[in-house]
Design a protein around this motif. Structure first.
Motif, PDB file in Angstrom:
ATOM      1  N   UNK A 152       0.826  -1.213   0.000  1.00 38.99           N
ATOM      2  CA  UNK A 152       0.000   0.000   0.000  1.00 38.99           C
ATOM      3  C   UNK A 152       0.862   1.266   0.000  1.00 38.99           C
ATOM      4  N   UNK A 153       2.044   1.162  -0.568  1.00 42.52           N
ATOM      5  CA  UNK A 153       2.917   2.329  -0.706  1.00 42.52           C
ATOM      6  C   UNK A 153       2.611   3.002  -2.044  1.00 42.52           C
ATOM      7  N   UNK A 154       2.118   4.244  -2.003  1.00 41.48           N
ATOM      8  CA  UNK A 154       1.757   5.001  -3.208  1.00 41.48           C
ATOM      9  C   UNK A 154       0.812   4.199  -4.103  1.00 41.48           C
ATOM     10  N   UNK A 155      -0.186   3.586  -3.487  1.00 40.13           N
ATOM     11  CA  UNK A 155      -1.101   2.713  -4.239  1.00 40.13           C
ATOM     12  C   UNK A 155      -2.481   3.353  -4.369  1.00 40.13           C
ATOM     13  N   UNK A 156      -3.071   3.270  -5.559  1.00 33.82           N
ATOM     14  CA  UNK A 156      -4.442   3.720  -5.776  1.00 33.82           C
ATOM     15  C   UNK A 156      -5.385   2.571  -5.442  1.00 33.82           C
ATOM     16  N   UNK A 157      -6.654   2.856  -5.113  1.00 40.02           N
ATOM     17  CA  UNK A 157      -7.607   1.777  -4.813  1.00 40.02           C
ATOM     18  C   UNK A 157      -7.721   0.761  -5.944  1.00 40.02           C
ATOM     19  N   UNK A 158      -7.746   1.247  -7.206  1.00 44.07           N
ATOM     20  CA  UNK A 158      -7.861   0.345  -8.349  1.00 44.07           C
ATOM     21  C   UNK A 158      -6.649  -0.574  -8.438  1.00 44.07           C
ATOM     22  N   UNK A 159      -5.457  -0.016  -8.234  1.00 45.17           N
ATOM     23  CA  UNK A 159      -4.237  -0.822  -8.292  1.00 45.17           C
ATOM     24  C   UNK A 159      -4.227  -1.870  -7.181  1.00 45.17           C
ATOM     25  N   UNK A 160      -4.728  -1.489  -5.998  1.00 42.74           N
ATOM     26  CA  UNK A 160      -4.769  -2.432  -4.881  1.00 42.74           C
ATOM     27  C   UNK A 160      -5.690  -3.606  -5.177  1.00 42.74           C
ATOM     28  N   UNK A 161      -6.890  -3.297  -5.684  1.00 44.61           N
ATOM     29  CA  UNK A 161      -7.861  -4.352  -5.991  1.00 44.61           C
ATOM     30  C   UNK A 161      -7.307  -5.284  -7.062  1.00 44.61           C
ATOM     31  N   UNK A 162      -6.748  -4.698  -8.112  1.00 42.73           N
ATOM     32  CA  UNK A 162      -6.195  -5.506  -9.202  1.00 42.73           C
ATOM     33  C   UNK A 162      -5.056  -6.385  -8.685  1.00 42.73           C
ATOM     34  N   UNK A 163      -4.186  -5.817  -7.877  1.00 43.80           N
ATOM     35  CA  UNK A 163      -3.050  -6.571  -7.343  1.00 43.80           C
ATOM     36  C   UNK A 163      -3.519  -7.727  -6.472  1.00 43.80           C
ATOM     37  N   UNK A 164      -4.495  -7.456  -5.601  1.00 42.29           N
ATOM     38  CA  UNK A 164      -4.978  -8.487  -4.680  1.00 42.29           C
ATOM     39  C   UNK A 164      -5.677  -9.617  -5.428  1.00 42.29           C
ATOM     40  N   UNK A 165      -6.568  -9.269  -6.369  1.00 38.54           N
ATOM     41  CA  UNK A 165      -7.338 -10.286  -7.100  1.00 38.54           C
ATOM     42  C   UNK A 165      -6.415 -11.185  -7.914  1.00 38.54           C
ATOM     43  N   UNK A 166      -5.517 -10.569  -8.697  1.00 36.13           N
ATOM     44  CA  UNK A 166      -4.631 -11.381  -9.548  1.00 36.13           C
ATOM     45  C   UNK A 166      -3.653 -12.198  -8.703  1.00 36.13           C
ATOM     46  N   UNK A 167      -3.213 -11.642  -7.575  1.00 37.93           N
ATOM     47  CA  UNK A 167      -2.278 -12.376  -6.728  1.00 37.93           C
ATOM     48  C   UNK A 167      -2.949 -13.592  -6.088  1.00 37.93           C
TER      49      UNK A 167
END
Length: 641
Positions: A560-575
């Motif tokens: 969550x360093x310099x992360x946008x909500x969209x980037x967080x969701x995408x990162x979590x789902x794909x991971x």
């Protein structure tokens, strides 16, 4: 009868594999004195938390004095001859209180003659240093003792060291003055954090344990997941993750929940080694689970210079991915062996459990709210302690009696001893590093060894943390690696929090990494399985902990360093989808039993999705879908024959 047998086994395993739990059980007047001393220790900590802490060195000196006295009274010299104390134990307990008390009594004079060590100062400081070393041997263990003595030897051997390791060398007076009479040695940041935040959180955990929260977690996990495929194993994962919020010890977590869940897993049909591995992997992850993580997380906040809540936020996605990996591994193993869950009618109902004991979790909810609202960890823990006692009183079945409240004070003081001594001995290491400058030299050596390339530097840092973690507690492991290895990552442009989180992860996961995997050994002792194979299986289940640190160093959005909500969701789902591929490849089952080529391809696809990036995510997902289709077709063809 079975419950009594399991409880006895759990106690024996805890004493064998968790050195700080192997305290002597005194009787009579001595037991009352030790209890009174422990209660006084907790009262002092609560008093300073409410009315304000003392000057840094005074607070830490009183903290260490109580701790050393209790260590020498609870961990006798000659344990193989029984729990009885001997004359040397009483002498060391007295000196353990007296040496730090000297700082408290002579504080003004010590401040006035800062930098000058008198003969009396030297004598007291030398005794204090030796007492910390002996306490380390008794409570933490020989590996930590070896590391501490190696650093002390290096402080004197500087002129004789080769190459970049050479330094002027220190005189005994210089070393004692730095280690015992400044806040850069024994009384440094680690002991400072222990004397404030960590003590209160451990006391909070002691009260939560007294309320029966652990059993509540197990029963709730049973109600939620007991019916699913491989239900008892999923109960172990869920309950161990929840217990991680109140327990900072992997081994204690294994024993606490494993004595219930491992027999259930074996009864269902899991192998002994796999049953022990599930509990070991899940319990080790408890130290990674916010909001109350291991003691090293509090040190990280101090070393990095960020609020503790920032460390908690950074740990959320990695913790989710870790437990997702363990859960998925359990699921695919159950599918591979066709292991069913417990019939729903035999399980407790979640609604009933929440109605009867749900109030026990109120302090956890409140402490999260307080941390998010900007309260200091110390103030949040203080409120949570009071609330845990008050919440237990909401029902007669969970209400704590006055003596149980007092007993909680004693247990909190006992439970801090391992962390306290580890922090004091880690302070010795930091003191030598800062006085000799060896930290920067070792970081430079690490960069030179890796050729200035990031991935090799990360690899060597990982190996260092894993090797240290084989015998050194997580707290001390983190202090050493964050002092020596993390700076190398920072020099390469990695965010400080990501670098420290990297060494923190590998220090913790050493508990399930063979050949010395204490959590796995504890799990195998309960399951009756082979310790080495239990460790191998636990490492497979904990695979996320070996992958995720590389990911968040390469892409700090995971923290969550310099992360946008969209980037967080995408990162979590794909991971998470990536973890499906990785976990299934290690178990060897997805929609059907896999061939080796399929396992290798799926593992690669999973890594592609765990590493953030649009192209790699799409490619990994395409491979996963293709594998599922291919396996289902093969399964249908086999069924048709």
């Amino acid at each position: 009868m079975a419950d009594e047998k399991n409880e006895k086994l759990a106690k024996d395993v805890l004493k064998k594999y968790d050195k700080e739990s192997n305290a002597a059980a005194h009787k009579g007047l001595l037991a009352k004195f030790v209890s009174a001393l422990a209660i006084a220790f907790s009262v002092f900590q609560l008093y300073t938390a409410v009315f304000g802490v003392l000057d840094a060195q005074l607070q830490r000196a009183v903290h260490l004095g109580f701790g050393l006295a209790l260590v020498f009274l609870l961990f006798p010299t000659r344990r193989k001859h029984g729990p009885e104390l001997h004359i040397e134990d009483y002498i060391l307990a007295f000196l353990g209180a007296a040496a730090p008390a000297y700082i408290f009594i002579e504080y003004q004079q010590l401040v006035l003659r800062a930098g000058t060590v008198t003969t009396m100062d030297f004598a007291v400081g030398a005794v204090g240093l030796l007492l910390v070393i002996e306490a380390t041997r008794r409570v933490v263990g020989i590996p930590m003792l070896v590391v501490v003595t190696a650093f002390l030897a290096y402080a004197f051997a500087g002129p004789y060291m080769p190459g970049m390791l050479a330094h002027r060398g220190l005189t005994p007076q210089q070393l004692i003055g730095h280690l015992f009479f400044t806040t850069e040695g024994i009384f440094g940041i680690p002991l400072g954090v222990s004397s404030t935040f960590i003590f209160l959180f451990i006391l909070f955990g002691a009260y939560l344990e007294s309320t029966g929260l652990g059993r509540f977690f197990i029963d709730l996990a049973n109600a939620i997941a007991g019916w699913a495929s491989g239900g008892p194993a999923k109960v172990a994962v869920l309950s161990s993750g929840l217990m991680g919020t109140v327990s900072g010890s992997s081994v204690a977590n294994v024993v606490g929940t494993g004595s219930f869940t491992i027999p259930m897993m074996k009864k269902l049909g899991y192998d002994k080694e796999f049953a022990g591995a599930v509990e070991a992997a899940a319990s080790t992850g408890g130290q990674l689970m916010p909001p109350v993580m291991g003691a090293a997380a509090f040190l990280m906040a101090e070393f990095v210079g960020v609020p503790y809540i920032d460390v908690v936020k950074a740990a959320i996605i990695p913790a989710v991915l870790y437990f997702a990996g363990v859960w998925l591994g359990v699921h695919f193993e159950a599918k591979r062996k066709n292991l069913k869950g417990v019939p729903r009618e035999e399980l407790p109902k979640a609604s009933v459990i929440l109605k009867e004991r749900g109030h026990l979790a109120i302090p956890l909810v409140v402490i999260i709210y307080l941390l998010v609202s900007g309260y200091t960890p110390m103030r949040a823990a203080l409120f949570a302690i009071v609330l845990s006692i008050a919440a237990s009183s909401l029902r007669a079945s969970t209400r704590m009696k006055p003596m149980e409240v007092v007993k909680g004070l004693e247990n909190g003081a006992r439970n801090i001893l391992g962390v306290l001594v580890a922090c004091a001995s880690a302070g010795i290491i930091i003191g030598v590093v800062t006085k000799t400058g060896v930290g920067l030299k070792l970081a430079s050596a690490l960069l030179e060894l890796s050729g200035g390339m990031l991935l090799p530097t990360m690899f060597f840092t990982m190996i260092t943390a894993l090797l240290l973690g084989m015998g050194v507690p997580t707290t001390a492991n983190y202090v050493i690696t964050s002092t020596i290895a993390a700076p190398a990552l920072v020099q390469m442009g990695i965010p400080v929090l990501a670098a420290h989180m990297f060494v923190f992860y590998f220090g913790i996961i050493a508990d399930v990494t063979p050949p010395v995997a204490l959590a796995a050994y504890a799990g195998s002792a309960i399951s009756g399985g082979n310790p080495l194979m239990t460790g191998v299986n636990a490492s497979k289940l904990a695979i996320a902990a070996f992958i995720i640190p590389y990911v968040f160093v390469l892409n700090p959005v995971v923290l969550m360093v310099d992360a946008t909500p969209l980037a967080l969701v995408q990162t979590l789902v794909t991971a998470v989808i990536g973890m499906i591929a990785v976990s299934s490849s290690l178990i060897g089952f997805l929609a059907n039993d896999m061939r080796m080529v399929e396992r290798l391809i799926l593992f690669a696809a999973g890594i592609m999705m765990i590493i953030p990036g649009g192209v790699t995510d799409a490619a990994g997902l395409a491979i996963l879908v293709a594998c599922i289709v291919f396996q289902k077709r093969r399964k249908n063809a086999e069924a048709a024959v």
